[in-house]
Design a protein around this motif. Sequence first.
Motif, short mmCIF file in Angstrom:
data_model
loop_
_atom_site.label_atom_id
_atom_site.label_comp_id
_atom_site.label_asym_id
_atom_site.label_seq_id
_atom_site.Cartn_x
_atom_site.Cartn_y
_atom_site.Cartn_z
N ARG A 34 -3.90 -98.34 -36.09
CA ARG A 34 -2.60 -98.31 -36.78
C ARG A 34 -2.62 -99.41 -37.84
O ARG A 34 -3.12 -100.52 -37.58
CB ARG A 34 -1.47 -98.56 -35.79
N ILE A 35 -2.12 -99.09 -39.02
CA ILE A 35 -2.06 -100.10 -40.09
C ILE A 35 -0.60 -100.39 -40.39
O ILE A 35 0.21 -99.47 -40.54
CB ILE A 35 -2.73 -99.58 -41.39
N VAL A 36 -0.28 -101.67 -40.47
CA VAL A 36 1.09 -102.09 -40.81
C VAL A 36 1.04 -102.82 -42.15
O VAL A 36 0.24 -103.75 -42.32
CB VAL A 36 1.67 -103.01 -39.72
N GLU A 37 1.86 -102.39 -43.08
CA GLU A 37 1.82 -102.93 -44.46
C GLU A 37 3.24 -103.18 -44.95
O GLU A 37 4.10 -102.31 -44.84
CB GLU A 37 1.10 -101.92 -45.37
N SER A 38 3.47 -104.36 -45.51
CA SER A 38 4.83 -104.72 -45.93
C SER A 38 5.27 -103.97 -47.20
O SER A 38 6.45 -103.70 -47.38
CB SER A 38 4.96 -106.23 -46.16
N LEU A 39 4.31 -103.65 -48.07
CA LEU A 39 4.69 -102.93 -49.28
C LEU A 39 4.86 -101.44 -48.97
O LEU A 39 4.39 -100.96 -47.95
CB LEU A 39 3.61 -103.09 -50.36
N GLU A 40 5.48 -100.73 -49.89
CA GLU A 40 5.64 -99.28 -49.72
C GLU A 40 4.41 -98.53 -50.21
O GLU A 40 4.42 -97.32 -50.34
CB GLU A 40 6.87 -98.79 -50.51
N GLN A 41 3.37 -99.27 -50.54
CA GLN A 41 2.15 -98.62 -51.04
C GLN A 41 0.95 -99.29 -50.41
O GLN A 41 1.02 -100.43 -49.95
CB GLN A 41 2.07 -98.76 -52.57
N ILE A 42 -0.18 -98.58 -50.40
CA ILE A 42 -1.40 -99.21 -49.92
C ILE A 42 -2.19 -99.74 -51.12
O ILE A 42 -1.87 -99.47 -52.26
CB ILE A 42 -2.25 -98.22 -49.08
N GLY A 43 -3.21 -100.54 -50.82
CA GLY A 43 -4.06 -101.03 -51.91
C GLY A 43 -3.98 -102.53 -52.15
O GLY A 43 -4.71 -103.06 -52.98
N GLY A 44 -3.08 -103.24 -51.44
CA GLY A 44 -3.03 -104.70 -51.52
C GLY A 44 -2.88 -105.23 -52.93
O GLY A 44 -2.22 -104.61 -53.78
N GLN A 45 -3.50 -106.39 -53.15
CA GLN A 45 -3.42 -107.04 -54.47
C GLN A 45 -3.90 -106.14 -55.59
O GLN A 45 -3.41 -106.19 -56.71
CB GLN A 45 -4.35 -108.25 -54.52
N VAL A 46 -4.91 -105.34 -55.28
CA VAL A 46 -5.53 -104.54 -56.33
C VAL A 46 -4.50 -103.56 -56.90
O VAL A 46 -4.30 -103.47 -58.11
CB VAL A 46 -6.77 -103.79 -55.78
N ALA A 47 -3.83 -102.82 -56.00
CA ALA A 47 -2.85 -101.84 -56.46
C ALA A 47 -1.60 -102.53 -56.99
O ALA A 47 -0.97 -102.04 -57.94
CB ALA A 47 -2.47 -100.91 -55.31
N ALA A 48 -1.25 -103.68 -56.42
CA ALA A 48 0.00 -104.33 -56.81
C ALA A 48 -0.13 -105.11 -58.11
O ALA A 48 0.81 -105.18 -58.89
CB ALA A 48 0.49 -105.26 -55.69
N THR A 49 -1.30 -105.70 -58.35
CA THR A 49 -1.37 -106.59 -59.50
C THR A 49 -2.34 -106.17 -60.61
O THR A 49 -2.19 -106.59 -61.74
CB THR A 49 -1.71 -108.05 -59.09
N TYR A 50 -3.35 -105.35 -60.28
CA TYR A 50 -4.24 -104.97 -61.39
C TYR A 50 -4.77 -103.53 -61.26
O TYR A 50 -5.97 -103.29 -61.41
CB TYR A 50 -5.37 -105.99 -61.59
N PRO A 51 -3.86 -102.58 -61.03
CA PRO A 51 -4.31 -101.19 -60.85
C PRO A 51 -5.01 -100.63 -62.09
O PRO A 51 -5.89 -99.78 -61.98
CB PRO A 51 -3.01 -100.42 -60.57
N GLU A 52 -4.62 -101.09 -63.28
CA GLU A 52 -5.17 -100.53 -64.51
C GLU A 52 -6.31 -101.35 -65.08
O GLU A 52 -6.78 -101.11 -66.19
CB GLU A 52 -4.06 -100.42 -65.58
N LYS A 53 -6.75 -102.39 -64.33
CA LYS A 53 -7.88 -103.19 -64.82
C LYS A 53 -9.17 -102.68 -64.19
O LYS A 53 -9.16 -102.14 -63.09
CB LYS A 53 -7.67 -104.66 -64.43
N HIS A 54 -10.25 -102.88 -64.91
CA HIS A 54 -11.54 -102.48 -64.36
C HIS A 54 -12.10 -103.57 -63.46
O HIS A 54 -11.97 -104.75 -63.75
CB HIS A 54 -12.54 -102.18 -65.49
N VAL A 55 -12.75 -103.14 -62.40
CA VAL A 55 -13.47 -104.04 -61.49
C VAL A 55 -14.95 -103.71 -61.66
O VAL A 55 -15.33 -102.54 -61.71
CB VAL A 55 -13.03 -103.80 -60.03
N PHE A 56 -15.78 -104.75 -61.78
CA PHE A 56 -17.19 -104.52 -62.11
C PHE A 56 -18.15 -104.95 -61.00
O PHE A 56 -19.34 -104.71 -61.10
CB PHE A 56 -17.55 -105.33 -63.37
N ASP A 57 -17.62 -105.63 -59.97
CA ASP A 57 -18.56 -106.29 -59.05
C ASP A 57 -18.53 -105.74 -57.64
O ASP A 57 -18.98 -106.40 -56.71
CB ASP A 57 -18.27 -107.81 -59.03
#
Length: 337
Positions: A34-57
């Motif tokens: 079971r996963i418990v998450e405070s936001l209404e979305q999954i993806g943590g910092q990545v989805a919350a703060t830089y969804p439209e940025k590219h990750v290279f590493d």
Amino acid sequence: MADSSDVRDVTILGAGPVGLSAAYYVGHRDGSVRIVESLEQIGGQVAATYPEKHVFDVAGFPKILGQKLVDMCAEQGLQFGADVRLGEEAKTLERLSQNGEEVLALTTDKGNTYLSRVLIITAGHGAFEPRRLGVDDIDEWLGRGLHYVVREKAQFAGKRCVIVGGGDSALDWTLGLQDTADLPITLVHRRDRFRALESSMNEARRLEGEGAVRILTPHEVREVHGDGSIEAVSIENTSTGELERYDCEALITLLGFVSHLGAIAEWGIELEGKRQIKIDPMTCETSMPGVYAAGDVAGYPGKITLITVGMGEAAIAANNAIAAIRGEKVQPKYSTD
Ligand SMILES: Cc1cc2nc3c(=O)[nH]c(=O)nc-3n(C[C@H](O)[C@H](O)[C@H](O)COP(=O)(O)OP(=O)(O)OC[C@H]3O[C@@H](n4cnc5c(N)ncnc54)[C@H](O)[C@@H]3O)c2cc1C
């Protein structure tokens, strides 16, 4: 109150990339999650703060958008049928006996209690919440014209929008709602300089020239007006002190997120500094038996807070957790078939 007889093998606290990886590794070993998450979305910092940025590493992805990366983590991590509880912040952790078995009971701010044999904390920097405008009782306007995220553009169709913020999200939606909202869209930022991508700024300035965007800097929203729902906001020009009223039906504040370890820090688990939980990197177990941690929240000397490192810890935590539950030696199983 959730069904307390539903004891899962593992509760995962936090649905960021590391929590989703942990869900994969537990599910792959046939453990229930079971996963418990405070936001209404999954993806943590990545989805919350830089969804439209590219990750290279991240290994295997030479270049991938943040949102795409967490979408793929979700596809991989949730394939075994994890029970995902969004919009619930974990508040207390207790140990209790259920049908002769000792289990952990995690209770959330919604009053739900979730039972599991072990807990893996993948809480990043803690529970995220949107950074709020400095206007009294601002949250009372939520659902009545105030938005902290743009979920569906259609919500803003034909509406006069005031967007507040100086980063990429504010610019992205000033541009992204051009075909939806009533124009001009008003963009308010407290500084003259924006942090957003230059190309987005150039486009916003071009649209300003066409009358499709109104850029107000250095300005701050001081008051919200309306009867039931938002009808106007008062915006101060902070260099002159002048206050002007702008009619609008939607106030979209995109000021980033703040996070805090919050209640987790009160559970009696040994911490590493103020913001991390101390783990044994060999097992990812914390000072509390049956409680593991991985990802940004997990600390030890030399820790590097990167997605790849957290995913490695997720594998260690999940395999150790499964071994502990089953009383087995820790042994990873290959996923190839
Ligand atoms: C701008 C930026 C760029 C970055 N770029 C890179 C990069 O290029 N490469 C890289 O490897 N890393 C990068 N990082 C770091 C990377 O995003 C983190 O290492 C990664 O997100 C950590 O994942 P996590 O799952 O441990 O935590 P998070 O992604 O922080 O997820 C934790 C989740 O737990 C939830 N949570 C916390 N407390 C509670 C609670 N009490 N109850 C319920 N839910 C809770 C939070 O809401 C959150 O959704 C970047 C970070 C930032 C900010």
